[in-house]
Design a protein around this motif. Structure first.
Motif, PDB file in Angstrom:
ATOM      1  N   GLU A 106       0.741  -1.249   0.005  1.00 61.53           N
ATOM      2  CA  GLU A 106       0.060   0.018  -0.006  1.00 61.53           C
ATOM      3  C   GLU A 106       0.942   1.251  -0.088  1.00 61.53           C
ATOM      4  OE1 GLU A 106      -3.138  -0.422  -0.604  1.00 61.53           O
ATOM      5  OE2 GLU A 106      -2.858  -2.490  -0.269  1.00 61.53           O
ATOM      6  N   LYS A 107       2.059   1.192   0.140  1.00 60.60           N
ATOM      7  CA  LYS A 107       3.085   2.308   0.503  1.00 60.60           C
ATOM      8  C   LYS A 107       3.607   2.755  -1.189  1.00 60.60           C
ATOM      9  CE  LYS A 107       4.270   1.075   5.053  1.00 60.60           C
ATOM     10  NZ  LYS A 107       5.618   0.736   5.898  1.00 60.60           N
ATOM     11  N   LYS A 108       3.594   3.927  -1.411  1.00 61.27           N
ATOM     12  CA  LYS A 108       4.088   4.341  -2.437  1.00 61.27           C
ATOM     13  C   LYS A 108       5.603   4.336  -2.488  1.00 61.27           C
ATOM     14  CE  LYS A 108       0.175   4.421  -4.458  1.00 61.27           C
ATOM     15  NZ  LYS A 108      -0.362   3.637  -5.558  1.00 61.27           N
ATOM     16  N   LEU A 109       6.468   3.396  -2.937  1.00 63.70           N
ATOM     17  CA  LEU A 109       7.884   3.493  -2.545  1.00 63.70           C
ATOM     18  C   LEU A 109       8.496   3.486  -3.986  1.00 63.70           C
ATOM     19  CD1 LEU A 109       8.452   0.878   0.295  1.00 63.70           C
ATOM     20  CD2 LEU A 109       8.619   3.451   0.476  1.00 63.70           C
ATOM     21  N   PHE A 110       9.558   4.299  -4.240  1.00 60.19           N
ATOM     22  CA  PHE A 110      10.413   3.951  -5.366  1.00 60.19           C
ATOM     23  C   PHE A 110      10.994   2.861  -5.383  1.00 60.19           C
ATOM     24  CE2 PHE A 110       9.656   8.484  -4.968  1.00 60.19           C
ATOM     25  CZ  PHE A 110       9.392   9.090  -6.197  1.00 60.19           C
ATOM     26  N   VAL A 161      15.763  -1.637  -0.951  1.00 61.40           N
ATOM     27  CA  VAL A 161      16.217  -1.618   0.547  1.00 61.40           C
ATOM     28  C   VAL A 161      15.455  -2.623   1.333  1.00 61.40           C
ATOM     29  CG1 VAL A 161      16.995  -0.202   2.653  1.00 61.40           C
ATOM     30  CG2 VAL A 161      17.542   0.387   0.341  1.00 61.40           C
ATOM     31  N   LEU A 162      14.057  -2.591   1.323  1.00 63.48           N
ATOM     32  CA  LEU A 162      13.236  -3.325   2.153  1.00 63.48           C
ATOM     33  C   LEU A 162      13.536  -4.801   1.831  1.00 63.48           C
ATOM     34  CD1 LEU A 162      10.028  -1.330   1.876  1.00 63.48           C
ATOM     35  CD2 LEU A 162      11.589  -1.619   4.109  1.00 63.48           C
ATOM     36  N   ILE A 163      13.573  -5.165   0.573  1.00 60.03           N
ATOM     37  CA  ILE A 163      13.853  -6.636   0.109  1.00 60.03           C
ATOM     38  C   ILE A 163      15.138  -7.187   0.975  1.00 60.03           C
ATOM     39  CG2 ILE A 163      14.300  -8.258  -1.752  1.00 60.03           C
ATOM     40  CD1 ILE A 163      12.320  -6.397  -3.455  1.00 60.03           C
ATOM     41  N   LYS A 164      16.216  -6.326   0.627  1.00 61.82           N
ATOM     42  CA  LYS A 164      17.477  -6.976   1.122  1.00 61.82           C
ATOM     43  C   LYS A 164      17.670  -6.784   2.554  1.00 61.82           C
ATOM     44  CE  LYS A 164      20.247  -5.426  -2.933  1.00 61.82           C
ATOM     45  NZ  LYS A 164      21.247  -4.828  -3.663  1.00 61.82           N
ATOM     46  N   ALA A 165      17.227  -5.915   3.364  1.00 59.11           N
ATOM     47  CA  ALA A 165      17.376  -5.842   4.688  1.00 59.11           C
ATOM     48  C   ALA A 165      16.356  -6.436   5.565  1.00 59.11           C
ATOM     49  CB  ALA A 165      17.405  -4.240   5.077  1.00 59.11           C
ATOM     50  N   VAL A 166      15.082  -6.709   4.913  1.00 62.45           N
ATOM     51  CA  VAL A 166      14.021  -7.256   5.805  1.00 62.45           C
ATOM     52  C   VAL A 166      13.694  -8.449   5.357  1.00 62.45           C
ATOM     53  CG1 VAL A 166      11.784  -6.771   6.848  1.00 62.45           C
ATOM     54  CG2 VAL A 166      13.333  -4.791   6.388  1.00 62.45           C
ATOM     55  N   TYR A 180       6.586  -8.565  -5.591  1.00 58.94           N
ATOM     56  CA  TYR A 180       6.825  -7.124  -4.735  1.00 58.94           C
ATOM     57  C   TYR A 180       7.610  -6.067  -5.603  1.00 58.94           C
ATOM     58  CZ  TYR A 180       7.836  -3.646  -1.296  1.00 58.94           C
ATOM     59  OH  TYR A 180       7.966  -2.469  -0.692  1.00 58.94           O
ATOM     60  N   TRP A 181       8.797  -6.469  -6.142  1.00 60.00           N
ATOM     61  CA  TRP A 181       9.651  -5.763  -6.757  1.00 60.00           C
ATOM     62  C   TRP A 181       9.192  -5.244  -7.884  1.00 60.00           C
ATOM     63  CZ3 TRP A 181      13.681  -2.832  -6.503  1.00 60.00           C
ATOM     64  CH2 TRP A 181      14.286  -2.626  -7.797  1.00 60.00           C
ATOM     65  N   TRP A 182       8.313  -5.975  -8.870  1.00 60.55           N
ATOM     66  CA  TRP A 182       7.915  -5.406  -9.923  1.00 60.55           C
ATOM     67  C   TRP A 182       6.295  -4.917  -9.842  1.00 60.55           C
ATOM     68  CZ3 TRP A 182      11.095  -4.885 -13.651  1.00 60.55           C
ATOM     69  CH2 TRP A 182      12.054  -5.809 -13.820  1.00 60.55           C
TER      70      TRP A 182
END
Length: 433
Positions: free
Chosen positions: A38-42, A48-53, A82-84
Motif C-alpha cells: 500500500e506504500k508508494k515506494l520508489f 532496501v526493504l527486500i535486502k534488509a528485511v 513485490y519488486w515489479w
C-alpha cells in the motif's frame, strides 16, 4: 508427545514434510510484503526493504536447515512480484528474470539473494566451521552423533559399515538397500563390494546380488571412485577450500560456461588429447606432456618425454602436438580433439597453409597425420584447463626415455586429476542452478 513448537525461532521437531514445517517463513514474508504494497515506494526503497528485511527473515533458519526447493522458489516468487509492483488486482510485466536480478550490480543485476543458493552457502559455512574448529561444543556433539569414528567429510573403505541395516547409500528416504544380497553373508560389510585392485566398485558383484533399483543407486563413475579411494583428509580440505572459492567467484557475477577456464569433456565417441611443452633452461632441454581422456574424464593414456635440445616456446608446443598425434596413431583413436594452451600453435594448426616459421614443418606433420583420422578438431584452452598436460611435461625433467601410462596418470598428478574432475562437476552444478 509434542507435535510442533519452536525454540529460539526454529522448530525443534522436523517431520517428514519439511515444507509444512517451514511454511511459516513464507507466511511471515507474505504478511510483511502485503503490508508494504500500500506504500508508494520508489525502486530504491523496495530494494532496501527486500535486502534488509524480507531476505533476512529466513537467514537464521537456513544456517541450520536446508529448506525445500519448492519453498525457496515460492518465497523468491513473492519477492519478485513485490519488486515489479504486482498486486492482487493487477499484473505487471517482468522485464528481467529473477536469476538475472540476483547477479551483482556491476554485471547489470541488483544483488538480490537466490534463497536456494544462499541456503547451500550457509550450510557449507557450517561445514567449514566443523573442519576448522572440530573441538567446539557443537562440533563434538555432531561428531558423537553422526561420525564418531571418523572426521568430518572423511571417506572410509566400508569396513565398519554393514550392507544391510546401516544407512549408507544416497537413496531417500530409507538410505538403505531394499533387499539383502543374494550370495553374500547376512553380516557382510560394504568393503566386500569394493574391487581394491582396480580401485572401484565391483560392478558385477553388485548387480548380481542386489535388486536393479538398488544396484542403480551406486554411482559407478570414475569420479565417485576417485573420491572414495583417494579423498584423504588433506585432499578434502583442498576440495572444501575449492568449493568456497568457486562459490565466492560465483557471487561476484554470473558463472557462465564460456567464462570458466577449465577442461571440457568431448562429445560421446570422441577423445580429447591435451598437449603441452615446457623448457628447462638450466638443462637446455624441453619436456612434452600428452594426456588422452574420454567423455566422462577417464584417462585413456598419458605420456611424458624429454627432448635433448633447446628450442623456443612455440617450437616446444609444436613438438608436443606432434608427439600427441604420434601417440594417437599408435593407440588407434580416430575421432579426436587436439587441445593446447598455445594460441599461436592452435591457430597454425587450424589454418590450412604452409608456414615458413621455425615450427612450420611440425605443423605440416600434424596436418598430414590428421588426414588419416576420421574426425579431427583443434581447440584452445587456458593454462588452468591444461594442468594435467602441463604437469606431465614438467615431469619429463631429467628423463632419458619416453614414459607412457595406460588408463592412469602418475601418482604425483592424481590430486590434480581429482581437483579438475571436481571443478568440472561443481561448475556444472553452479551453471545449472
Amino acid at each position: 508427545m509434542v507435535q510442533s513448537g519452536k525454540y529460539l525461532g526454529m522448530p525443534y521437531l522436523v517431520r517428514r514434510s519439511k515444507k509444512e514445517v517451514f511454511d511459516y517463513l513464507k507466511d511471515r514474508i507474505l504478511k510483511r510484503v502485503n503490508g508494504w504494497k500500500e506504500k508508494k515506494l520508489f525502486a530504491t526503497g523496495r530494494e532496501v526493504l527486500i535486502k534488509a528485511v524480507v531476505q533476512s527473515i529466513s537467514t537464521y533458519v537456513m544456517n541450520c536447515f536446508q529448506l525445500p526447493n519448492s519453498l525457496c522458489l515460492e518465497i523468491d516468487a513473492i519477492v519478485s512480484r513485490y519488486w515489479w509492483g504486482q498486486r492482487e488486482d493487477t499484473r505487471k510485466i517482468y522485464w528481467k528474470k529473477w536469476d538475472f536480478l540476483c547477479s551483482q550490480k556491476r554485471v547489470g543485476g541488483l544483488g538480490f539473494r537466490c534463497l536456494k543458493d544462499f541456503n547451500i552457502a550457509m550450510l557449507a559455512k557450517q561445514g567449514w566451521q566443523l573442519l576448522k574448529y572440530p573441538n567446539t561444543l557443537l562440533g563434538q556433539l555432531l561428531k558423537a552423533k553422526y561420525f564418531p569414528h571418523t572426521s568430518f567429510l572423511e571417506v572410509g573403505c566400508g569396513e565398519c559399515i554393514r550392507i544391510v541395516g546401516d544407512k549408507w547409500i544416497h537413496k531417500p528416504t530409507a538410505f538403505q538397500v531394499i533387499a539383502p544380497p543374494i550370495n553374500l553373508p547376512a553380516e557382510s560389510n560394504v568393503s566386500l563390494l569394493i574391487d581394491r585392485d582396480r580401485t572401484c566398485w565391483n560392478e558385477n558383484l553388485i548387480r548380481s546380488n542386489f535388486l536393479p533399483m538398488d544396484a542403480e543407486v551406486w554411482n559407478l563413475s570414475p569420479l565417485r571412485n576417485l573420491v572414495l579411494f583417494y579423498g584423504d583428509e588433506s585432499n578434502l580440505s583442498l576440495i572444501v577450500a575449492l568449493c568456497w572459492g568457486i562459490w565466492q567467484r560465483r557471487n561476484q557475477g554470473p558463472l557462465l560456461r564460456d567464462r570458466v577456464v577449465r577442461w571440457y569433456a568431448p562429445a560421446e565417441g570422441w577423445f580429447k588429447i591435451n598437449f603441452d611443452g615446457v623448457r628447462f633452461k638450466e638443462l637446455q632441454t624441453v619436456g612434452v606432456g600428452v594426456i588422452i581422456r574420454n567423455l566422462i574424464g577417464e584417462v585413456m593414456a598419458a605420456m611424458s618425454k624429454q627432448l635433448p635440445f633447446w628450442i623456443d616456446a612455440d617450437c616446444a608446443e609444436a613438438f608436443a602436438a606432434a608427439k600427441a598425434i604420434e601417440l594417437v596413431k599408435d593407440l588407434g583413436f580416430y575421432d579426436i580433439i587436439l587441445e593446447g594452451d598455445s594460441l599461436d600453435i592452435v591457430k597454425a594448426l587450424r589454418e590450412d597453409v604452409k608456414l615458413l616459421s621455425e615450427y612450420g614443418h611440425l605443423v605440416s606433420q600434424v596436418a598430414a597425420a590428421s588426414q588419416l583420422l576420421r574426425c579431427f578438431q583443434v581447440c584452445h584452452v587456458g593454462r588452468m584447463g591444461n594442468m594435467l598436460a602441463h604437469g606431465l611435461a614438467r615431469m619429463a625433467r631429467g628423463l632419458d626415455h619416453q614414459l607412457v601410462w595406460m588408463e592412469e596418470v602418475p601418482q604425483a598428478l592424481l590430486e590434480v586429476l581429482l581437483l579438475m574432475l571436481f571443478v568440472n562437476v561443481f561448475c556444472f552444478c553452479l551453471v545449472s542452478i
